[in-house]
Design a protein around this motif. Structure first.
Motif, mmCIF file in Angstrom:
data_model
loop_
_atom_site.group_PDB
_atom_site.id
_atom_site.type_symbol
_atom_site.label_atom_id
_atom_site.label_comp_id
_atom_site.label_asym_id
_atom_site.label_seq_id
_atom_site.Cartn_x
_atom_site.Cartn_y
_atom_site.Cartn_z
ATOM 1 N N LYS A 153 8.031 -12.192 6.884
ATOM 2 C CA LYS A 153 7.751 -11.182 7.900
ATOM 3 C C LYS A 153 6.345 -10.602 7.751
ATOM 4 O O LYS A 153 5.682 -10.291 8.746
ATOM 5 C CB LYS A 153 8.790 -10.055 7.815
ATOM 6 N N TYR A 154 5.896 -10.454 6.501
ATOM 7 C CA TYR A 154 4.625 -9.784 6.241
ATOM 8 C C TYR A 154 3.637 -10.705 5.520
ATOM 9 O O TYR A 154 4.025 -11.505 4.668
ATOM 10 C CB TYR A 154 4.826 -8.536 5.378
ATOM 11 N N ILE A 155 2.365 -10.538 5.876
ATOM 12 C CA ILE A 155 1.267 -11.090 5.091
ATOM 13 C C ILE A 155 0.729 -9.956 4.226
ATOM 14 O O ILE A 155 0.434 -8.864 4.728
ATOM 15 C CB ILE A 155 0.126 -11.617 5.978
ATOM 16 N N ILE A 156 0.593 -10.209 2.937
ATOM 17 C CA ILE A 156 0.087 -9.202 2.004
ATOM 18 C C ILE A 156 -1.256 -9.699 1.476
ATOM 19 O O ILE A 156 -1.337 -10.780 0.900
ATOM 20 C CB ILE A 156 1.074 -8.981 0.851
ATOM 21 N N ASP A 159 11.786 -6.386 -1.906
ATOM 22 C CA ASP A 159 11.105 -5.198 -1.400
ATOM 23 C C ASP A 159 10.028 -4.687 -2.346
ATOM 24 O O ASP A 159 9.373 -3.693 -2.059
ATOM 25 C CB ASP A 159 12.120 -4.088 -1.119
ATOM 26 N N TRP A 160 9.850 -5.345 -3.485
ATOM 27 C CA TRP A 160 8.818 -4.950 -4.448
ATOM 28 C C TRP A 160 7.562 -5.797 -4.288
ATOM 29 O O TRP A 160 7.621 -6.964 -3.899
ATOM 30 C CB TRP A 160 9.303 -5.143 -5.877
ATOM 31 N N TYR A 180 6.354 -2.108 -0.898
ATOM 32 C CA TYR A 180 5.198 -2.420 -0.058
ATOM 33 C C TYR A 180 5.406 -2.086 1.413
ATOM 34 O O TYR A 180 4.439 -1.834 2.141
ATOM 35 C CB TYR A 180 4.800 -3.892 -0.214
ATOM 36 N N GLU A 181 6.633 -2.050 1.873
ATOM 37 C CA GLU A 181 6.860 -1.771 3.294
ATOM 38 C C GLU A 181 6.491 -0.334 3.653
ATOM 39 O O GLU A 181 6.123 -0.042 4.786
ATOM 40 C CB GLU A 181 8.318 -2.057 3.660
ATOM 41 N N THR A 182 6.570 0.570 2.672
ATOM 42 C CA THR A 182 6.186 1.965 2.904
ATOM 43 C C THR A 182 4.869 2.329 2.235
ATOM 44 O O THR A 182 4.319 3.399 2.487
ATOM 45 C CB THR A 182 7.276 2.919 2.375
ATOM 46 N N GLY A 183 4.377 1.447 1.339
ATOM 47 C CA GLY A 183 3.157 1.752 0.603
ATOM 48 C C GLY A 183 3.382 2.679 -0.574
ATOM 49 O O GLY A 183 2.415 3.130 -1.208
ATOM 50 N N GLN A 184 4.637 2.959 -0.908
ATOM 51 C CA GLN A 184 4.945 3.876 -2.013
ATOM 52 C C GLN A 184 4.770 3.184 -3.363
ATOM 53 O O GLN A 184 5.267 2.082 -3.580
ATOM 54 C CB GLN A 184 6.386 4.388 -1.885
ATOM 55 N N ARG A 185 4.079 3.862 -4.266
ATOM 56 C CA ARG A 185 3.917 3.330 -5.619
ATOM 57 C C ARG A 185 5.113 3.741 -6.468
ATOM 58 O O ARG A 185 5.432 4.924 -6.582
ATOM 59 C CB ARG A 185 2.626 3.843 -6.251
ATOM 60 N N LEU A 186 5.768 2.758 -7.084
ATOM 61 C CA LEU A 186 6.951 3.014 -7.891
ATOM 62 C C LEU A 186 6.645 3.146 -9.377
ATOM 63 O O LEU A 186 7.342 3.849 -10.102
ATOM 64 C CB LEU A 186 7.974 1.883 -7.683
ATOM 65 N N GLN A 187 5.609 2.454 -9.836
ATOM 66 C CA GLN A 187 5.283 2.470 -11.263
ATOM 67 C C GLN A 187 3.854 1.986 -11.458
ATOM 68 O O GLN A 187 3.366 1.146 -10.699
ATOM 69 C CB GLN A 187 6.248 1.569 -12.054
ATOM 70 N N SER A 188 3.197 2.533 -12.472
ATOM 71 C CA SER A 188 1.865 2.070 -12.863
ATOM 72 C C SER A 188 1.864 1.863 -14.371
ATOM 73 O O SER A 188 2.254 2.760 -15.129
ATOM 74 C CB SER A 188 0.793 3.085 -12.460
ATOM 75 N N ILE A 189 1.432 0.685 -14.800
ATOM 76 C CA ILE A 189 1.426 0.334 -16.219
ATOM 77 C C ILE A 189 -0.013 0.114 -16.652
ATOM 78 O O ILE A 189 -0.718 -0.754 -16.108
ATOM 79 C CB ILE A 189 2.246 -0.941 -16.473
ATOM 80 N N ASP A 190 -0.467 0.906 -17.622
ATOM 81 C CA ASP A 190 -1.810 0.755 -18.165
ATOM 82 C C ASP A 190 -1.753 -0.257 -19.305
ATOM 83 O O ASP A 190 -1.215 0.016 -20.378
ATOM 84 C CB ASP A 190 -2.324 2.103 -18.672
ATOM 85 N N LEU A 191 -2.307 -1.441 -19.066
ATOM 86 C CA LEU A 191 -2.232 -2.497 -20.072
ATOM 87 C C LEU A 191 -3.133 -2.239 -21.273
ATOM 88 O O LEU A 191 -3.022 -2.933 -22.282
ATOM 89 C CB LEU A 191 -2.570 -3.837 -19.432
ATOM 90 N N ASN A 192 -4.020 -1.234 -21.178
ATOM 91 C CA ASN A 192 -4.776 -0.834 -22.357
ATOM 92 C C ASN A 192 -3.841 -0.412 -23.482
ATOM 93 O O ASN A 192 -4.140 -0.593 -24.658
ATOM 94 C CB ASN A 192 -5.709 0.333 -22.022
ATOM 95 N N GLN A 202 1.485 -2.643 8.769
ATOM 96 C CA GLN A 202 2.667 -1.881 8.383
ATOM 97 C C GLN A 202 2.321 -0.778 7.390
ATOM 98 O O GLN A 202 2.804 0.351 7.506
ATOM 99 C CB GLN A 202 3.709 -2.824 7.761
ATOM 100 N N ALA A 203 1.496 -1.084 6.382
ATOM 101 C CA ALA A 203 1.185 -0.093 5.342
ATOM 102 C C ALA A 203 -0.013 -0.554 4.533
ATOM 103 O O ALA A 203 -0.436 -1.719 4.607
ATOM 104 C CB ALA A 203 2.396 0.112 4.425
ATOM 105 N N PHE A 204 -0.558 0.382 3.755
ATOM 106 C CA PHE A 204 -1.540 0.078 2.722
ATOM 107 C C PHE A 204 -0.964 0.526 1.381
ATOM 108 O O PHE A 204 -0.273 1.549 1.300
ATOM 109 C CB PHE A 204 -2.861 0.821 2.969
ATOM 110 N N CYS A 205 -1.261 -0.233 0.344
ATOM 111 C CA CYS A 205 -0.897 0.158 -1.019
ATOM 112 C C CYS A 205 -2.201 0.477 -1.735
ATOM 113 O O CYS A 205 -2.953 -0.432 -2.101
ATOM 114 C CB CYS A 205 -0.135 -0.959 -1.730
ATOM 115 N N LEU A 206 -2.478 1.763 -1.915
ATOM 116 C CA LEU A 206 -3.765 2.210 -2.435
ATOM 117 C C LEU A 206 -3.589 2.941 -3.763
ATOM 118 O O LEU A 206 -2.646 3.711 -3.929
ATOM 119 C CB LEU A 206 -4.449 3.141 -1.429
#
Length: 416
Positions: free
Chosen positions: A157-160, A201-202, A217-229, A180-184
């Motif tokens: 349905k979507y191109i990302i 949906d992820w 991604y459909e709403t652009g909501q960030r669920l988690q951020s992992i700092d690989l440092n 549909q949305a931006f993931c920023l």
């Protein structure tokens, strides 16, 4: 740079101008395709060549390739702006050679395997038909900066798309002018995208800022951020904590339980367990320390993890998940033996790509201290003006001095 992918019964690798396919299940002859021997574009008028046609200066280096979900089709694109489509059944053969407008950075098939999408350095995405292999490409959308990765939602349905300017855009595939949305949230270029198996949906994204982020991604909501440092660098006291690095690959096991992340320049692979029942989507698991620098990695259909290494003697490692741990597979497994022997036989293809500098080196932002530059120029200007005044004062009195002298003379005359 060498790249690997495994779908169906095939283990496919590309390096320089050569694509190599190895069957994991049966003892069959290798399929080897050299772009240097591929079909050349017929030279067109000068105006057409300048607008995006072929050029004698183009090389035959493979820039990107993709294997369809079933393993029945493979597509590659090279520096000569070719898009070559293959069928793997009943045996490998080239279906068509078509031409793209600009050098491409990423290739992906739809789940239905009826189209292949390519993203290019000018920021555009084109689709090419698989069912009509001679049909020209169709422009779908464009960014204002270089595209580095493209993905499709599992339902097509979507191109990302992800670009150098940290943006991830979610567009409707059939009406790509509708966004549909931006993931920023990334602070550097986005270098890797993945919609993981089992979680349609992820979206997982990796960046030059050293983080992996999980999005709805459909709403652009960030669920988690992992700092690989915190995982890749700080676990090793010998590594430079100030070093910038990019996430070069994110892959998912076919059963959707495991995520593997590779970062450029590090002798390790970071593994995560998918934990969808809590607020933490990905839970840090093991870090596989490697004996040599890795080029790339892939999961096969049996959920084995394969890591391609920059070493002729130990050119590939195979891991399996057992009793809540990842273990190195026995070197005598038939699949591993086939791949190891095939890669050794073709190692001349890989030699020229050993020890190359980072492919992301020129994508990082260049930071300028504008205030320091302004203050320096201001100081130079003030010094220059001061020298001019000093020079003028040395040759003749200025207006203030003239006025003072006149007033003094006037005062003396009036007193007399």
């Amino acid at each position: 740079m060498a790249v690997v992918s495994s779908k169906g019964d095939w283990f496919v690798s590309s390096c320089s101008s050569t694509l190599i396919a190895i069957n994991l299940k049966k003892t069959r002859d290798l399929f080897v395709f050299d772009c240097a021997k591929a079909e050349k574009r017929i030279k067109e008028a000068d105006g057409d060549e300048k607008s995006g046609g072929g050029s004698d200066k183009d090389s035959d280096k493979i820039l990107a390739f993709a294997v369809s979900a079933s393993g029945k089709h493979v597509a590659l694109t090279d520096d000569h702006k070719r898009l070559v489509l293959f069928s793997t059944e009943p045996s490998w053969h080239c279906i068509s050679t078509r031409w793209v407008m600009r050098r491409c950075t990423s290739v992906i098939f739809t789940q239905t395997e009826d189209e292949v999408y390519v993203a290019d350095k000018s920021g555009d995405v084109y689709s090419f038909s698989v069912l009509e292999p001679q049909k020209p490409g169709k422009l779908h959308l464009g960014h204002v900066s270089m595209l580095l990765a493209v993905a499709l939602s599992p339902d097509d349905k979507y191109i990302i798309t992800a670009d150098r300017d940290e943006k991830i855009r979610i567009s409707f595939r059939l009406q790509p002018y509708n966004i549909q949305a931006f993931c920023l949230g990334h602070r550097e270029f986005v270098s890797a995208l993945l919609v993981p198996a089992g979680h349609p949906d992820w979206l997982l994204s990796g960046s030059g800022d050293g983080t992996v982020k999980v999005w709805h991604y459909e709403t652009g909501q960030r669920l988690q951020s992992i700092d690989l440092n915190q995982l890749v660098i700080l676990d090793d006291a010998n590594l430079d904590t100030e070093k910038r690095f990019a996430v070069s690959r994110i892959i998912s096991s076919p059963d959707g339980r495991h995520i593997a992340v590779q970062c450029e320049g590090f002798l390790s692979v970071q593994l995560f367990l998918v934990d969808a029942g809590t607020e933490v989507c990905l839970k840090s698991a093991e870090k596989l320390v490697l004996p040599h620098a890795p080029w790339d990695m892939t999961f096969d259909s049996q959920c084995h993890l394969w890591v391609l290494l920059e070493n002729e003697d130990v050119n590939v490692l195979q891991y399996q998940y057992s009793e809540e741990n990842w273990e190195l597979c026995d070197t005598e497994t038939p699949e591993l033996s086939r791949v190891t022997e095939a890669l050794k036989a073709q190692w001349n293809v890989f030699k020229g790509s050993m020890g190359l500098e980072s492919q992301y080196k020129h994508l990082y932002k260049v930071n300028f201290d504008n205030m320091a530059s302004y203050l320096q120029k201001k100081q130079e200007r003030l010094e220059k003006e001061s020298k001019k005044r000093a020079a003028a004062n040395g040759s003749k009195p200025n207006s203030t001095e003239k006025r003072s002298k006149t007033e003094s003379d006037t005062g003396i005359q009036s007193t007399g």
